[in-house]
Design a protein around this motif. Structure first.
Motif, PDB file in Angstrom:
ATOM      1  N   SER A   1      40.334 -23.389  60.762  1.00 38.66           N
ATOM      2  CA  SER A   1      41.560 -22.614  61.001  1.00 38.66           C
ATOM      3  C   SER A   1      42.231 -22.258  59.681  1.00 38.66           C
ATOM      4  N   ARG A   2      42.230 -23.177  58.731  1.00 37.78           N
ATOM      5  CA  ARG A   2      42.827 -22.880  57.428  1.00 37.78           C
ATOM      6  C   ARG A   2      42.022 -21.804  56.689  1.00 37.78           C
ATOM      7  N   ALA A   3      40.695 -21.900  56.756  1.00 34.01           N
ATOM      8  CA  ALA A   3      39.850 -20.939  56.042  1.00 34.01           C
ATOM      9  C   ALA A   3      40.041 -19.528  56.583  1.00 34.01           C
ATOM     10  N   VAL A   4      40.047 -19.397  57.887  1.00 31.81           N
ATOM     11  CA  VAL A   4      40.180 -18.062  58.489  1.00 31.81           C
ATOM     12  C   VAL A   4      41.598 -17.533  58.291  1.00 31.81           C
ATOM     13  N   ALA A   5      42.600 -18.407  58.438  1.00 31.15           N
ATOM     14  CA  ALA A   5      43.980 -17.967  58.207  1.00 31.15           C
ATOM     15  C   ALA A   5      44.172 -17.546  56.747  1.00 31.15           C
TER      16      ALA A   5
ATOM     17  N   PRO B   1      37.239 -19.059  65.979  1.00 33.18           N
ATOM     18  CA  PRO B   1      36.021 -19.674  65.442  1.00 33.18           C
ATOM     19  C   PRO B   1      35.724 -20.954  66.225  1.00 33.18           C
ATOM     20  N   GLU B   2      34.501 -21.057  66.740  1.00 32.05           N
ATOM     21  CA  GLU B   2      34.196 -22.224  67.560  1.00 32.05           C
ATOM     22  C   GLU B   2      32.923 -22.933  67.088  1.00 32.05           C
ATOM     23  N   LEU B   3      32.630 -24.051  67.745  1.00 31.07           N
ATOM     24  CA  LEU B   3      31.490 -24.903  67.396  1.00 31.07           C
ATOM     25  C   LEU B   3      31.622 -25.446  65.973  1.00 31.07           C
TER      26      LEU B   3
ATOM     27  N   SER C   1      29.711 -17.590  64.545  1.00 34.48           N
ATOM     28  CA  SER C   1      31.109 -17.571  64.977  1.00 34.48           C
ATOM     29  C   SER C   1      32.043 -17.562  63.773  1.00 34.48           C
ATOM     30  N   ARG C   2      31.720 -18.356  62.762  1.00 33.89           N
ATOM     31  CA  ARG C   2      32.534 -18.398  61.545  1.00 33.89           C
ATOM     32  C   ARG C   2      32.559 -17.033  60.852  1.00 33.89           C
ATOM     33  N   ASP C   3      31.376 -16.451  60.703  1.00 29.86           N
ATOM     34  CA  ASP C   3      31.300 -15.145  60.028  1.00 29.86           C
ATOM     35  C   ASP C   3      32.059 -14.081  60.812  1.00 29.86           C
TER      36      ASP C   3
END
Length: 216
Positions: A19-23, A174-176, A195-197
């Motif tokens: 969550s921090r990385a995507v935010a 983002p999951e898993l 999912s991350r990408d």
């Protein structure tokens, strides 16, 4: 100049938190479009806001002239958080799933900013403000999966942020995220990476689209 209110609530450091990385990616793309803008940042894990107390709660329904010293002090803290929300042009929230729900620190922030007659009720004071929620989760709770019925993060935040506060809610999921750490989920690592990408791409796209809205 636009103001972004950015809230993180993961207990993990940046390098270990989806969550921090995507935010952070969303914020970086937002700031590219608004280099002279303002970002108000709250890390609720590093600096938790007070959980709601009897004084803070009852003060919200009483005439300020009648507040006790305890009510006045507690309510002042609530007002500070409320004003940050009201003054934001857009909101970004990192909301990882812990035990099927949101972190207690994020719940404490919500309890402080939800005030009937001001931020909630017939005419919410921040109504229409766009809020992007990065709702990360260790497994998959998507429609059709075995754990679909345990998805309480998006459902809850859609109700609170959208229905109660009147915000314009959007999600990045983002999951898993536990797949790289849990040997039992090793075969799901490729799905996690996809999912991350996808989440990082969505963060870039949504941030730029939202920034363009304020630049028009």
């Amino acid at each position: 100049m636009a103001t972004l209110l950015h809230i993180d609530s993961s207990v993990s450091p940046a390098e270990a938190s989806a969550s921090r990385a995507v935010a952070a990616a969303f914020r970086a793309h937002w700031q590219e479009q608004h280099p002279d803008g303002t970002v108000v940042y709250r890390d609720l894990s590093a600096q938790p806001v007070p959980h709601i107390t009897a004084d803070a709660h009852t003060a919200g329904f009483a005439d300020p002239a009648t507040h006790t010293p305890g009510q006045a002090a507690a309510f002042a803290e609530r007002v500070r958080l409320i004003e940050e929300l009201e003054q934001a042009d857009a909101v970004l929230i990192g909301a990882p799933m812990y035990n099927f729900s949101i972190p207690s620190t994020l719940k404490a922030w919500l309890d402080n900013v939800i005030l009937i007659g001001r931020t909630a009720g017939e005419a919410p004071s921040a109504k229409g403000t766009p809020v992007t929620v990065v709702a990360s989760r260790g497994g998959s709770y998507a429609p059709g999966t075995p754990r679909e019925g345990y998805e309480y993060v998006q459902n809850y935040l859609a109700a609170v942020l959208g229905d109660a506060l009147g915000l314009d809610v959007d999600f990045i999921v983002p999951e898993l995220t536990m797949a790289p750490q849990n040997p039992a989920m090793a075969e799901l690592v490729p799905l996690y990476e996809a999912s991350r990408d996808r989440a990082l791409e969505e963060a870039a796209t949504k941030a730029k689209q939202l920034a363009e809205r304020f630049a028009a």
